[in-house]
Design a protein around this motif. Structure first.
Motif, mmCIF file in Angstrom:
data_model
loop_
_atom_site.group_PDB
_atom_site.id
_atom_site.type_symbol
_atom_site.label_atom_id
_atom_site.label_comp_id
_atom_site.label_asym_id
_atom_site.label_seq_id
_atom_site.Cartn_x
_atom_site.Cartn_y
_atom_site.Cartn_z
ATOM 1 N N SER A 7 0.841 -1.193 0.000
ATOM 2 C CA SER A 7 0.000 0.000 0.000
ATOM 3 C C SER A 7 0.875 1.241 0.000
ATOM 4 O O SER A 7 2.029 1.189 0.432
ATOM 5 C CB SER A 7 -0.901 0.007 1.243
ATOM 6 N N ALA A 8 0.306 2.353 -0.461
ATOM 7 C CA ALA A 8 0.986 3.651 -0.363
ATOM 8 C C ALA A 8 0.160 4.626 0.467
ATOM 9 O O ALA A 8 0.451 5.813 0.490
ATOM 10 C CB ALA A 8 1.220 4.220 -1.765
ATOM 11 N N ASP A 9 -0.840 4.101 1.165
ATOM 12 C CA ASP A 9 -1.744 4.920 1.979
ATOM 13 C C ASP A 9 -1.191 4.987 3.408
ATOM 14 O O ASP A 9 -1.315 4.035 4.180
ATOM 15 C CB ASP A 9 -3.131 4.291 1.966
ATOM 16 N N LEU A 10 -0.587 6.113 3.759
ATOM 17 C CA LEU A 10 0.057 6.234 5.066
ATOM 18 C C LEU A 10 -0.932 6.079 6.219
ATOM 19 O O LEU A 10 -0.581 5.554 7.282
ATOM 20 C CB LEU A 10 0.774 7.579 5.178
ATOM 21 N N GLU A 11 -2.164 6.518 6.038
ATOM 22 C CA GLU A 11 -3.151 6.392 7.110
ATOM 23 C C GLU A 11 -3.434 4.938 7.440
ATOM 24 O O GLU A 11 -3.681 4.586 8.602
ATOM 25 C CB GLU A 11 -4.449 7.107 6.729
ATOM 26 N N ARG A 12 -3.390 4.081 6.428
ATOM 27 C CA ARG A 12 -3.629 2.655 6.658
ATOM 28 C C ARG A 12 -2.348 1.935 7.054
ATOM 29 O O ARG A 12 -2.383 0.951 7.800
ATOM 30 C CB ARG A 12 -4.235 2.014 5.406
ATOM 31 N N LEU A 13 -1.228 2.423 6.570
ATOM 32 C CA LEU A 13 0.044 1.772 6.873
ATOM 33 C C LEU A 13 0.493 1.994 8.314
ATOM 34 O O LEU A 13 0.997 1.072 8.966
ATOM 35 C CB LEU A 13 1.136 2.293 5.924
ATOM 36 N N SER A 14 0.331 3.211 8.815
ATOM 37 C CA SER A 14 0.901 3.581 10.109
ATOM 38 C C SER A 14 0.493 2.658 11.255
ATOM 39 O O SER A 14 1.358 2.139 11.971
ATOM 40 C CB SER A 14 0.558 5.031 10.443
ATOM 41 N N PRO A 15 -0.812 2.396 11.476
ATOM 42 C CA PRO A 15 -1.172 1.527 12.597
ATOM 43 C C PRO A 15 -0.680 0.090 12.436
ATOM 44 O O PRO A 15 -0.418 -0.598 13.423
ATOM 45 C CB PRO A 15 -2.700 1.602 12.636
ATOM 46 N N LEU A 16 -0.542 -0.358 11.207
ATOM 47 C CA LEU A 16 -0.055 -1.712 10.972
ATOM 48 C C LEU A 16 1.451 -1.801 11.196
ATOM 49 O O LEU A 16 1.955 -2.771 11.766
ATOM 50 C CB LEU A 16 -0.420 -2.160 9.556
ATOM 51 N N LEU A 17 2.183 -0.783 10.771
ATOM 52 C CA LEU A 17 3.620 -0.768 11.012
ATOM 53 C C LEU A 17 3.926 -0.717 12.507
ATOM 54 O O LEU A 17 4.936 -1.269 12.962
ATOM 55 C CB LEU A 17 4.267 0.421 10.294
ATOM 56 N N GLU A 18 3.059 -0.078 13.267
ATOM 57 C CA GLU A 18 3.264 0.028 14.713
ATOM 58 C C GLU A 18 3.285 -1.332 15.399
ATOM 59 O O GLU A 18 3.855 -1.481 16.479
ATOM 60 C CB GLU A 18 2.155 0.889 15.347
ATOM 61 N N THR A 19 2.682 -2.354 14.781
ATOM 62 C CA THR A 19 2.660 -3.683 15.392
ATOM 63 C C THR A 19 4.051 -4.314 15.426
ATOM 64 O O THR A 19 4.306 -5.210 16.223
ATOM 65 C CB THR A 19 1.718 -4.632 14.635
ATOM 66 N N GLY A 20 4.941 -3.870 14.539
ATOM 67 C CA GLY A 20 6.271 -4.466 14.468
ATOM 68 C C GLY A 20 6.312 -5.800 13.753
ATOM 69 O O GLY A 20 7.363 -6.445 13.670
ATOM 70 N N VAL A 21 5.192 -6.229 13.207
ATOM 71 C CA VAL A 21 5.094 -7.527 12.534
ATOM 72 C C VAL A 21 5.597 -7.461 11.093
ATOM 73 O O VAL A 21 6.118 -8.450 10.564
ATOM 74 C CB VAL A 21 3.626 -8.022 12.568
ATOM 75 N N PHE A 22 5.464 -6.300 10.479
ATOM 76 C CA PHE A 22 5.700 -6.204 9.035
ATOM 77 C C PHE A 22 7.103 -5.694 8.734
ATOM 78 O O PHE A 22 7.553 -4.688 9.280
ATOM 79 C CB PHE A 22 4.628 -5.325 8.397
ATOM 80 N N TYR A 23 7.787 -6.397 7.831
ATOM 81 C CA TYR A 23 9.182 -6.117 7.524
ATOM 82 C C TYR A 23 9.354 -4.863 6.682
ATOM 83 O O TYR A 23 10.351 -4.163 6.794
ATOM 84 C CB TYR A 23 9.794 -7.316 6.786
ATOM 85 N N GLY A 24 8.384 -4.599 5.831
ATOM 86 C CA GLY A 24 8.522 -3.441 4.951
ATOM 87 C C GLY A 24 7.240 -3.116 4.221
ATOM 88 O O GLY A 24 6.168 -3.647 4.526
ATOM 89 N N VAL A 25 7.367 -2.225 3.248
ATOM 90 C CA VAL A 25 6.230 -1.728 2.482
ATOM 91 C C VAL A 25 6.538 -1.858 0.997
ATOM 92 O O VAL A 25 7.641 -1.508 0.554
ATOM 93 C CB VAL A 25 5.940 -0.254 2.832
ATOM 94 N N THR A 26 5.579 -2.363 0.244
ATOM 95 C CA THR A 26 5.728 -2.466 -1.206
ATOM 96 C C THR A 26 4.709 -1.555 -1.879
ATOM 97 O O THR A 26 3.585 -1.403 -1.399
ATOM 98 C CB THR A 26 5.525 -3.916 -1.688
ATOM 99 N N THR A 27 5.119 -0.951 -2.979
ATOM 100 C CA THR A 27 4.214 -0.089 -3.734
ATOM 101 C C THR A 27 4.395 -0.354 -5.227
ATOM 102 O O THR A 27 5.319 -1.048 -5.646
ATOM 103 C CB THR A 27 4.483 1.408 -3.474
ATOM 104 N N ASN A 28 3.515 0.219 -6.006
ATOM 105 C CA ASN A 28 3.657 0.246 -7.465
ATOM 106 C C ASN A 28 2.939 1.505 -7.947
ATOM 107 O O ASN A 28 2.264 2.185 -7.153
ATOM 108 C CB ASN A 28 3.107 -1.039 -8.115
ATOM 109 N N PRO A 29 3.057 1.864 -9.207
ATOM 110 C CA PRO A 29 2.406 3.096 -9.678
ATOM 111 C C PRO A 29 0.894 3.126 -9.475
ATOM 112 O O PRO A 29 0.319 4.196 -9.239
ATOM 113 C CB PRO A 29 2.780 3.130 -11.161
ATOM 114 N N LEU A 30 0.236 1.966 -9.557
ATOM 115 C CA LEU A 30 -1.213 1.930 -9.330
ATOM 116 C C LEU A 30 -1.542 2.313 -7.889
ATOM 117 O O LEU A 30 -2.489 3.070 -7.635
ATOM 118 C CB LEU A 30 -1.757 0.534 -9.647
ATOM 119 N N LEU A 31 -0.755 1.791 -6.946
ATOM 120 C CA LEU A 31 -0.989 2.106 -5.535
ATOM 121 C C LEU A 31 -0.654 3.569 -5.234
ATOM 122 O O LEU A 31 -1.330 4.213 -4.431
ATOM 123 C CB LEU A 31 -0.165 1.180 -4.651
ATOM 124 N N LEU A 32 0.383 4.089 -5.875
ATOM 125 C CA LEU A 32 0.731 5.498 -5.685
ATOM 126 C C LEU A 32 -0.398 6.395 -6.181
ATOM 127 O O LEU A 32 -0.781 7.371 -5.518
ATOM 128 C CB LEU A 32 2.027 5.830 -6.421
#
Length: 217
Positions: A7-32
């Motif tokens: 995802s490239a949506d920071l509002e949705r990414l932030s709470p999930l990244l806070e869990t510490g479970v996810f190694y990273g973030v992937t995007t593509n032009p469609l998601l951007l």
């Protein structure tokens, strides 16, 4: 298994990244485009997700010609050493991936649909190859079988190229992929949220809390 957020949506990414479970973030032009991000905002986006605990962020190069893919790829790689540059599994994309890899840029060959494309990614020196599980299934082929064949082929030749499965559409897919030897997968936020919503776990937790409230009296 390394889990990523697609995802490239920071509002949705932030709470999930806070869990510490996810190694990273992937995007593509469609998601951007979906997130309303422009090229000039990519540096800030990468800085934000890396600052929130992501250890890798994937940004895709674009352009119809090798020269364009290389220029954009180098520009993206300069943003941060933790950026992985994505390139499509086309003749041009693989050519650019090979040259970037020779320059020390970590790359991911994306939109892979056939086992031989994993071998091409390995030959290009890509750090990752990204097959699209759901879209392979949509094409009438058995996605899990195709990806398992990719994994076996890369193990057989002793390649260091990792499979990063995209287009994951259910939490059940993750266990099946792990059983096939896949160690990396990226999931959209809606699937990521489901990982924390196992009904029996939630029921057990409610029972624990109810008992704890009595113990603490």
């Amino acid at each position: 298994m390394r889990l990523y957020l697609d995802s490239a949506d920071l509002e949705r990414l932030s709470p999930l990244l806070e869990t510490g479970v996810f190694y990273g973030v992937t995007t593509n032009p469609l998601l951007l485009r979906e997130a309303g991000l422009r090229k000039g905002q990519l540096a800030a986006f990468a800085e934000s997700v890396l600052g929130q605990g992501a250890r890798e962020v994937y940004l895709q190069s674009w352009g119809a010609e090798i020269r364009q893919l290389l220029e954009q790829g180098r520009e993206l790689a300069r943003l941060d050493s933790r950026v992985v540059v994505k390139l499509p599994a086309t003749r041009e994309g693989l050519s650019a991936a090979s040259r970037l890899a020779a320059e020390g840029v970590r790359t991911c060959v994306t939109a892979a649909y056939a086992p031989f494309q994993a071998l091409l990614a390995a030959a290009a020196g890509a750090a990752y190859v990204a097959p699209y599980l759901g879209r392979i299934n949509d094409s009438g082929r058995e996605g899990h079988a195709v990806i398992a064949q990719m994994a076996r082929a890369l193990r057989q030749i002793g390649s260091s190229t990792k499979i990063l499965v995209a287009s994951v559409r259910s939490t059940a897919d993750l266990a099946s992929l792990a059983q096939a030897g896949v160690r990396c997968a990226t999931v959209p936020p809606n699937i990521a949220e489901q990982l924390f919503q196992e009904p029996l776990t939630l029921e057990a937790t409610r029972s624990f809390e109810a008992a704890a409230s009595e113990v603490n009296r």
